[in-house]
Motif scaffolding. Sequence first.
Motif, PDB file in Angstrom:
ATOM      1  N   PRO A  41       0.804  -1.235  -0.016  1.00 40.37           N
ATOM      2  CA  PRO A  41       0.063  -0.104   0.018  1.00 40.37           C
ATOM      3  C   PRO A  41       0.819   1.247  -0.003  1.00 40.37           C
TER       4      PRO A  41
ATOM      5  N   SER B 232       1.204   1.847  -3.650  1.00 42.08           N
ATOM      6  CA  SER B 232       0.065   2.380  -4.459  1.00 42.08           C
ATOM      7  C   SER B 232      -0.211   3.848  -3.925  1.00 42.08           C
ATOM      8  N   LEU B 233      -0.008   4.227  -2.690  1.00 44.16           N
ATOM      9  CA  LEU B 233       0.020   5.676  -2.404  1.00 44.16           C
ATOM     10  C   LEU B 233       0.723   6.537  -3.223  1.00 44.16           C
TER      11      LEU B 233
ATOM     12  N   GLU C 143      -0.399   6.797  -6.546  1.00 46.36           N
ATOM     13  CA  GLU C 143      -1.633   7.824  -6.733  1.00 46.36           C
ATOM     14  C   GLU C 143      -0.961   9.423  -6.732  1.00 46.36           C
TER      15      GLU C 143
ATOM     16  N   HIS D 201      -4.825   2.132   0.831  1.00 43.28           N
ATOM     17  CA  HIS D 201      -4.771   1.895  -0.547  1.00 43.28           C
ATOM     18  C   HIS D 201      -4.297   0.456  -0.801  1.00 43.28           C
TER      19      HIS D 201
END
Length: 404
Positions: free
Chosen positions: A51, A54-55, A58, A103
């Motif tokens: 995650p 993924s952050l 983003e 995330h």
Amino acid sequence: MTTSPLHIAVVGGGIGGLAAALAVARSGHRVTVVERAARFGEIGAGLQLAPNASLALEELGVLDAVRRSAVAPPQLVMMDALTGEQVAALDLRSDGYRSRFKHPYLVTHRTDLHGALLGACREHPSISLRTGHTVTDAARTATEVRLHFAETPERLAADAVVAADGLHSRLRQILVNDGSPVCSKYVAYRGALPVSSMTGAMAQHATTESVIVWAGPRMHLVQYPVRRGELYNQVAVFESDHYTPDGDDWGSEAELEERFAGTCGTVRDALPLIARDRRWPLFDRPPLTEWVHGRIVLLGDAAHPMLQYLAQGACQALEDAVALGQALGEHSSPEDAFAAYASRRTERAASIQTNARRFGEICHLDGMGAVMRNQLLSGRGTEDFDDVAWVWTPVGDLQPAITS
């Protein structure tokens, strides 16, 4: 920005370099990426994006593009490679996971992640991309850096340089001169094969979508689907008994077969399907405290190459990129921005480097050590993320559960 945009040169067009270029450009600066290969591309197979990655994706504006081909596995599962029994599992779709990390945990093919970053860079008006440029030197002054190339007498002048040129970084060698990367004596065989080509029990096994780690004495096997579930990624890792610093005949296919001979049937069934066209010796380095050298700063594997046991190599490069972009957006001088970036990143990256080694040791235990590991981990619930939360959380005051 209130000041004139800087011209930042990024050396290296891999995942870290392209992410850095995108972050720097999104902070308002002009970027030139120089890559030594004739074309941009990425080799290898699958990778895991926890995650924290993924952050970062983003923040870079490419998470949606990555998710179009990535798989969101339901679980991380550790299995005993010898007995075939499950040791522990973490639920990556539970309410507990979502509320804690926000995330997704994703798995993807390296080329798909690289392609998403490359596409975003090509679309950004402030990013120029150059291939076939091998950096041989970096001449520094108080106000600029001039890059020298092997292929041309041309010099590239930039206000500052980001060295994202990987494990065998030429710029790190010039700036730090701390010798060669450290070989772990482990080697990996990796590749992804079409699920449509798989038959029998292996085909059924490939549909689970979970990330599965088969842990065994001085070896392990990792399996998970990538590219919308169309490909199945497998990585077999083992310690060689025949390693020599100057040799290239260790970690052979014969040794691979020998090391995995005593594993359970599921692992043995997977072995013939593992790609054998290339072996990948595994390297890292001790943590480096000084990433900043005037107007040049290190990023990704050039700064903190790590073993893959926490699945954080690409994730930490992405974190680097976002932190660098934020620092360049907050400070008008590259020196101040680089110092702010390094102060935020060096301690965390060093901790993950060191603990990746520790987790590898735990994964590869034998005998009573493996029995005790399995007993300890088997008591954990599927939403007990305490041991990994510090890795998967990019900022804050969480501390590592395995001390360095």
